[in-house]
Scaffold this motif. Sequence first.
Motif, PDB file in Angstrom:
ATOM      1  N   GLY A  42       0.810  -1.218   0.000  1.00  0.00           N
ATOM      2  CA  GLY A  42       0.000   0.000   0.000  1.00  0.00           C
ATOM      3  C   GLY A  42       0.838   1.261   0.000  1.00  0.00           C
ATOM      4  O   GLY A  42       0.295   2.367   0.062  1.00  0.00           O
ATOM      5  N   GLY A  43       2.164   1.096  -0.074  1.00  0.00           N
ATOM      6  CA  GLY A  43       3.056   2.246  -0.016  1.00  0.00           C
ATOM      7  C   GLY A  43       3.623   2.634  -1.364  1.00  0.00           C
ATOM      8  O   GLY A  43       3.096   2.267  -2.423  1.00  0.00           O
ATOM      9  N   ASP A  44       4.714   3.406  -1.326  1.00  0.00           N
ATOM     10  CA  ASP A  44       5.353   3.919  -2.542  1.00  0.00           C
ATOM     11  C   ASP A  44       6.764   3.370  -2.680  1.00  0.00           C
ATOM     12  O   ASP A  44       7.399   2.995  -1.689  1.00  0.00           O
ATOM     13  CB  ASP A  44       5.414   5.448  -2.514  1.00  0.00           C
ATOM     14  CG  ASP A  44       4.041   6.092  -2.530  1.00  0.00           C
ATOM     15  OD1 ASP A  44       3.064   5.403  -2.896  1.00  0.00           O
ATOM     16  OD2 ASP A  44       3.944   7.282  -2.180  1.00  0.00           O
ATOM     17  N   LEU A  45       7.240   3.345  -3.913  1.00  0.00           N
ATOM     18  CA  LEU A  45       8.621   3.000  -4.218  1.00  0.00           C
ATOM     19  C   LEU A  45       9.141   4.019  -5.222  1.00  0.00           C
ATOM     20  O   LEU A  45       8.598   4.158  -6.316  1.00  0.00           O
ATOM     21  CB  LEU A  45       8.715   1.580  -4.798  1.00  0.00           C
ATOM     22  CG  LEU A  45      10.106   1.122  -5.245  1.00  0.00           C
ATOM     23  CD1 LEU A  45      11.047   1.059  -4.047  1.00  0.00           C
ATOM     24  CD2 LEU A  45      10.037  -0.231  -5.950  1.00  0.00           C
ATOM     25  N   LEU A  46      10.150   4.780  -4.816  1.00  0.00           N
ATOM     26  CA  LEU A  46      10.700   5.865  -5.649  1.00  0.00           C
ATOM     27  C   LEU A  46       9.625   6.881  -6.017  1.00  0.00           C
ATOM     28  O   LEU A  46       9.606   7.436  -7.119  1.00  0.00           O
ATOM     29  CB  LEU A  46      11.336   5.283  -6.923  1.00  0.00           C
ATOM     30  CG  LEU A  46      12.469   4.265  -6.719  1.00  0.00           C
ATOM     31  CD1 LEU A  46      12.962   3.740  -8.061  1.00  0.00           C
ATOM     32  CD2 LEU A  46      13.603   4.904  -5.934  1.00  0.00           C
ATOM     33  N   GLY A  47       8.709   7.116  -5.071  1.00  0.00           N
ATOM     34  CA  GLY A  47       7.673   8.121  -5.276  1.00  0.00           C
ATOM     35  C   GLY A  47       6.479   7.649  -6.078  1.00  0.00           C
ATOM     36  O   GLY A  47       5.558   8.425  -6.336  1.00  0.00           O
ATOM     37  N   ILE A  48       6.468   6.392  -6.492  1.00  0.00           N
ATOM     38  CA  ILE A  48       5.367   5.835  -7.283  1.00  0.00           C
ATOM     39  C   ILE A  48       4.752   4.682  -6.497  1.00  0.00           C
ATOM     40  O   ILE A  48       5.484   3.865  -5.926  1.00  0.00           O
ATOM     41  CB  ILE A  48       5.872   5.336  -8.650  1.00  0.00           C
ATOM     42  CG1 ILE A  48       6.439   6.507  -9.450  1.00  0.00           C
ATOM     43  CG2 ILE A  48       4.754   4.651  -9.431  1.00  0.00           C
ATOM     44  CD1 ILE A  48       7.057   6.108 -10.772  1.00  0.00           C
ATOM     45  N   PRO A  49       3.413   4.595  -6.448  1.00  0.00           N
ATOM     46  CA  PRO A  49       2.776   3.501  -5.696  1.00  0.00           C
ATOM     47  C   PRO A  49       3.288   2.136  -6.132  1.00  0.00           C
ATOM     48  O   PRO A  49       3.485   1.878  -7.323  1.00  0.00           O
ATOM     49  CB  PRO A  49       1.284   3.674  -6.033  1.00  0.00           C
ATOM     50  CG  PRO A  49       1.138   5.132  -6.337  1.00  0.00           C
ATOM     51  CD  PRO A  49       2.417   5.528  -7.009  1.00  0.00           C
TER      52      PRO A  49
END
Length: 330
Positions: free
Chosen positions: A163-170
């Motif tokens: 449910g989080g982000d990776l490098l600013g992308i979901p």
Amino acid sequence: MTQVDRRGFGRQVLAVESGSVLVATILLVVVIGVLRPAFLNPGQLLDVLNSSVYVALLAAGMAFLLAMREIDLSVGATFGLTLVSTAMMIRSGVNAWLACVIGILLGALLGLVNALVVRYIAIPAFVATLATMQLFRGLAVALGDGQQVNGLPLEDSFFTVLGGDLLGIPVAVWILAVVTAGLTAVLRWTPFGYRVRSIGSNPDAAAFSGISIANTRTLVLVLVGALGGLAGVLGLAFFTSGDPNIGAGFELQAIAAAVIGGTPLRGGVATVVGAVFGAILLGVVSSGLVYFNIPANWNGFATGLVVLVAVGVDSALRSRRRARENQFGL
């Protein structure tokens, strides 16, 4: 292959797969952004992209089915049932990541149920999945007792990672990108994808050449179910609760997205990338209505209008292409 060649190849594949839907999506975003500048906020655009993931995953699977001249009307119910079932498992103490895997497998099992009904009762997939849509949806409501499944451990890594982000992308968007690339490769460059397209192009010729239509249909329906399960667990990680009514209407949106993206109902041709962009286009339309203070009740009308325009334009372009080929004797 040099770096320049790879870039050219990538652009060529993207152009073939997405057609004009990518251009239409960008133009729509620009138009809405000009009229409502707040829509161009990066956070808002990421929200639109993230909210489109679930229908996009279903549409990616639907592209395979449409290529075979088949339709699965139960994908929205599969999404809802896997989401609720996974939420109930987590709430009962099952490890969240294990519940996630079980949820995806449950989706595949539901797809297998559809395949067995079609195969052994000998009815079209459209009719079979119309029945199982009600069955799966009713089961989701019954399991949840008509209530949302709350009280989940939101601090668990399942929710913070998926449910989080990776490098600013979901993270869900990254997963969608990987799945899209993988399914595109399967559909375009594997024997399985060839069988799917051959059946849609000419079922009799495919059967005569030794392709098992029943087995291929079973595998595709299981794939579609697994994608519904994946969408369900990703939806749970984002929504953090299990609503038994969630996903209602997703089946029609998935079909619409695939058609808008360039997968015709006549079969034999499909584009996974186009189906995904079609889902994003529908997400942009839905979000755009909010910015213009148009009631959500008009979403269905707007979706239908987009589908009509897309199908009409596609039909006109194909007619023009055929006329040009006839003119030059091609």
